[in-house]
Enzyme design. Structure first.
Site, PDB file in Angstrom:
ATOM      1  CD  GLU B 169      -3.209  -0.351   0.041  1.00 34.99           C
ATOM      2  OE1 GLU B 169      -3.101   0.811  -0.405  1.00 34.99           O
ATOM      3  OE2 GLU B 169      -4.133  -1.110  -0.310  1.00 34.99           O
ATOM      4  CD  GLU B 172      -1.220  -0.992  -4.665  1.00 35.66           C
ATOM      5  OE1 GLU B 172      -1.169  -2.196  -4.922  1.00 35.66           O
ATOM      6  OE2 GLU B 172      -2.242  -0.435  -4.191  1.00 35.66           O
ATOM      7  CD  GLU B 173      -2.621   4.867  -0.107  1.00 37.77           C
ATOM      8  OE1 GLU B 173      -2.196   5.670   0.732  1.00 37.77           O
ATOM      9  OE2 GLU B 173      -3.720   4.288   0.005  1.00 37.77           O
TER      10      GLU B 173
END
Lengths: 286, 286
Positions: B169, B172-173
């Site tokens: 995460e 990805e962010e």
């Protein structure tokens, strides 16, 4: 709410034709993400009438710029699943007596929340001040008839707190009353049941009663046993997880180990209470 | 396996009539709890033919003393749900493209495993050695446009380890590479989504790259921010959970807090690897 041929929003004064159009849609509630949730009641509905209502509703919701459309069908309305799927819906989740279907209207990437992915279980380490642990033999399952003594275990019920589930399972299986102390460790495993994962929380509990009354249905035998005798079982020694757990229990007995305690917290925006589990020992002494 | 009109068990030499009877049942595999699992293929099947096969199968399984009967129907066979429900089956769980139904044959208490009850999420506390934390503003959701800086968060995918989900995460962010350190705390909340519960794990990660490249789709802004500035936000101060988390992060920064690390373990009976999370600091020093 029940599904009926009424408007899903307060009806302003409209020309007859438009009112007619808005009247012939399934009623639902709006969620905070631009979605609509339709919960059908158990009352029988003709699939042909339903299909026509659904088609009109889809058109209406598209015009309104809605995103995720949720339809919850009780098992009594099983005949309506096919028309919903034919409108492009997928399954989202199911419980014994209902099925939830969902359709994402926009062309953009689907941001619908995922289905539940984990089952949650507990194991209970209940130790007296003399160093005796509460152990059971189960009537069914993998270890049936094996003579293996294990800690009480169980599944966390829907909506139940982990700390409460541990106390409940110990009471149910052995009749012993306990107080939750902390979570010593947890394990995440995958494909434990079809494609679902599993989170298993090892809880430490303090006994407040000592007279064992075992449950007849699930439990073959239950007793207090010297911790050393439990830990010496070949089953414990051969099993990675149980060996670690035994080491943690020994460290805990010597007061050299801090797990995670449960601290009730309130979420300011949702006003809901939920437990936060963390190392309160370290936080309080820092 | 696909459903077909063949025997569900190896066929010994039988008189014609009996063979005929065994041949006309749905094929399935047996589980270790006296159950049968029928996984239907996507090939179309006439509901009338299916109903007659199902009725014969139920009779056969009853005679064999079977307990839980599982039928998995791909969404392409939506027309077969109704006949299965009419035979007394309930829904067990659903994924977007299939529905699992189950029926407990014996008179005794149903010991079928429960459906998954929890969704699992992560939050990521990524701090540099200088005490800067990685924070984001999201494009949608509750805090859209609020100017609030929060830790990256996300949902653990099916079959994904919590520690891996946190690293994924963050990458990805924000484009930042990290190494999982430990779980600082977790929260269990209920009815977070329909009737399902939620487990949210706050993970500490160590950054190994520092050049932010934010994701366009979900993230409005991302930056490194002095921890004190993050913690001073009104949003953090007003929110019980975040206030605790901020305290834990400060204790962690001062090396006065131990969370749970991930230790890979092998289950001796299933031979599967799974992570055990516990306070390795305390265990190693005890």
């Amino acid at each position: 709410m029940s599904a009926s041929a009424s408007s899903s929003s307060p009806s302003p004064v409209l020309p007859d034709k438009q009112l007619q159009q808005v009247d012939n849609v399934l009623s639902g509630t709006e969620d905070e993400h631009g979605g609509v949730i339709v919960e059908m009641s158990k009352e029988p509905m003709d699939p042909v009438i339903f299909t026509s209502l659904l088609k009109a509703s889809m058109l209406h919701w598209k015009q309104q710029g809605k995103r995720g459309i949720w339809i919850k069908l009780p098992i009594e309305l099983v005949s309506l699943i096919e028309p919903v799927v034919k409108e492009g819906f997928s399954y989202h989740h199911a419980e014994p007596k209902h099925l939830m279907l969902v359709h994402w209207i926009p062309e953009t990437t689907n941001t619908l929340p995922a289905n539940a992915s984990h089952r949650v279980g507990i194991g209970a380490f209940v130790m007296t001040e003399k160093g005796e642990v509460l152990v059971v033999q189960e009537k069914s399952g993998k270890f049936q008839g094996s003579g293996i003594w294990k800690f009480p275990t169980g599944v966390v019920d829907e909506g139940e707190d982990i700390c409460d589930a541990a106390v409940r399972e110990v009471k149910e299986e052995t009749g012993i009353d306990t107080k939750f102390v902390e979570i010593l460790a947890f394990r995440q495993s995958h494909k434990s049941f079809f494609e679902k994962s599993d989170l298993f929380f090892m809880c430490m509990l303090k006994p407040v009663s000592f007279n064992i009354q075992k449950q007849e249905r699930e439990i073959e035998a239950a007793q207090w046993m010297a911790f050393e005798e439990y830990a010496a079982q070949e089953f414990v020694q051969k099993h990675d997880l149980l060996k670690y757990m035994a080491k943690i229990c020994i460290a805990k007995r010597e007061e050299k180990y801090s797990g995670f305690s449960a601290v009730p917290t309130i979420t300011s925006f949702s006003k809901k209470q939920s437990n936060l589990y963390f190392n309160t020992n370290d936080l309080n002494s820092s």
